[in-house]
Scaffold this motif. Structure first.
Motif, PDB file in Angstrom:
ATOM      1  N   VAL A  57       5.104  -0.629 -11.579  1.00 44.90           N
ATOM      2  CA  VAL A  57       3.982  -0.801 -11.395  1.00 44.90           C
ATOM      3  C   VAL A  57       3.899  -1.069 -10.066  1.00 44.90           C
ATOM      4  CG1 VAL A  57       1.722  -1.980 -11.639  1.00 44.90           C
ATOM      5  CG2 VAL A  57       2.945  -0.733 -13.722  1.00 44.90           C
ATOM      6  N   MET A  58       3.559  -0.975  -9.408  1.00 45.22           N
ATOM      7  CA  MET A  58       3.327  -1.072  -7.982  1.00 45.22           C
ATOM      8  C   MET A  58       2.030  -1.502  -7.866  1.00 45.22           C
ATOM      9  SD  MET A  58       5.815  -0.097  -6.503  1.00 45.22           S
ATOM     10  CE  MET A  58       5.836  -0.945  -4.551  1.00 45.22           C
ATOM     11  N   GLN A  59       1.967  -3.045  -6.568  1.00 44.63           N
ATOM     12  CA  GLN A  59       0.591  -3.479  -6.454  1.00 44.63           C
ATOM     13  C   GLN A  59       1.109  -3.402  -4.618  1.00 44.63           C
ATOM     14  OE1 GLN A  59       0.380  -8.024  -7.623  1.00 44.63           O
ATOM     15  NE2 GLN A  59       0.852  -8.210  -5.163  1.00 44.63           N
ATOM     16  N   ILE A  60      -0.288  -2.315  -4.371  1.00 43.31           N
ATOM     17  CA  ILE A  60      -1.028  -2.480  -3.283  1.00 43.31           C
ATOM     18  C   ILE A  60      -1.652  -3.649  -2.685  1.00 43.31           C
ATOM     19  CG2 ILE A  60      -2.379  -1.231  -1.558  1.00 43.31           C
ATOM     20  CD1 ILE A  60      -2.237   1.436  -3.567  1.00 43.31           C
ATOM     21  N   ASN A  61      -1.354  -4.197  -1.402  1.00 40.22           N
ATOM     22  CA  ASN A  61      -2.201  -5.301  -0.691  1.00 40.22           C
ATOM     23  C   ASN A  61      -3.145  -5.140   0.687  1.00 40.22           C
ATOM     24  OD1 ASN A  61      -1.182  -6.847  -2.292  1.00 40.22           O
ATOM     25  ND2 ASN A  61       0.999  -6.900  -1.419  1.00 40.22           N
ATOM     26  N   ASN A  62      -2.655  -3.629   0.570  1.00 42.15           N
ATOM     27  CA  ASN A  62      -3.934  -3.136   2.073  1.00 42.15           C
ATOM     28  C   ASN A  62      -4.930  -2.825   1.825  1.00 42.15           C
ATOM     29  OD1 ASN A  62      -4.233  -2.533   4.370  1.00 42.15           O
ATOM     30  ND2 ASN A  62      -2.330  -1.567   4.746  1.00 42.15           N
TER      31      ASN A  62
END
Length: 170
Positions: A57-62
């Motif tokens: 599970v990736m987290q996108i911070n942009n």
């Protein structure tokens, strides 16, 4: 002689602090990944990434990247906040599936998404962990392309992006 005892004492205290910190991080469900889970092209892996089930599970911070994803229409956006809050405002096109109703709503959810779909999950903001929990459950169910929008709806609103609101009955 006194200096030597002071240095040894400082080293001893520092060693205890490091061991306690690492132990707390290892036992915490939101522990920080210490190695191997950073991908600058896709973002950081979610808190708790040191747990085997959370690695995919990736987290996108942009937020700009999230906006492009939403506008492309190629991603299914899931809002896991309460329906009353969702009705007040949400990312356009987002589907509402509250984490608390996951088991009850699973059948309805599975009628909207397939394991091949690219899925983006968000909740209130960076302090909200519901999106991470929801995304982890999807991964456990066999969904391979799941990401979490870490900033959530709070960041989306702060950026001044379009917000959709549910029509209310008068």
């Amino acid at each position: 002689m006194i200096l030597k005892h002071d240095i040894i004492g400082c080293f001893f205290l520092l060693s205890i602090c490091v061991m306690l910190s690492l132990g707390f991080n290892a036992l915490s469900p939101n522990g920080i990944a210490l190695k191997g889970q950073w991908n600058p092209n896709q973002g950081v892996v979610m808190p708790g990434a040191n747990k085997a089930h959370a690695v995919n599970v990736m987290q996108i911070n942009n937020p700009l990247k999230v906006k492009r994803m939403v506008e492309s229409g190629t991603v299914i956006v899931l809002d896991v906040r309460w329906p009353d809050i969702y009705d007040l405002g949400h990312i356009p096109g987002a589907l509402n599936f509250p984490l608390e109703d996951f088991e009850e709503e699973k059948k309805r959810l599975l009628s909207k998404i397939t394991p091949e779909d690219e899925i983006l999950v968000y909740c209130a903001g960076v302090t909200c962990h519901d999106s991470h929990t929801f995304a982890t459950r999807l991964v456990e169910m066999g969904f391979a392309h799941v990401a979490v929008y870490a900033g959530g709806f709070a960041e989306w609103e702060e950026m001044g992006f379009d917000v959709a609101a549910q029509e209310t009955d008068l």
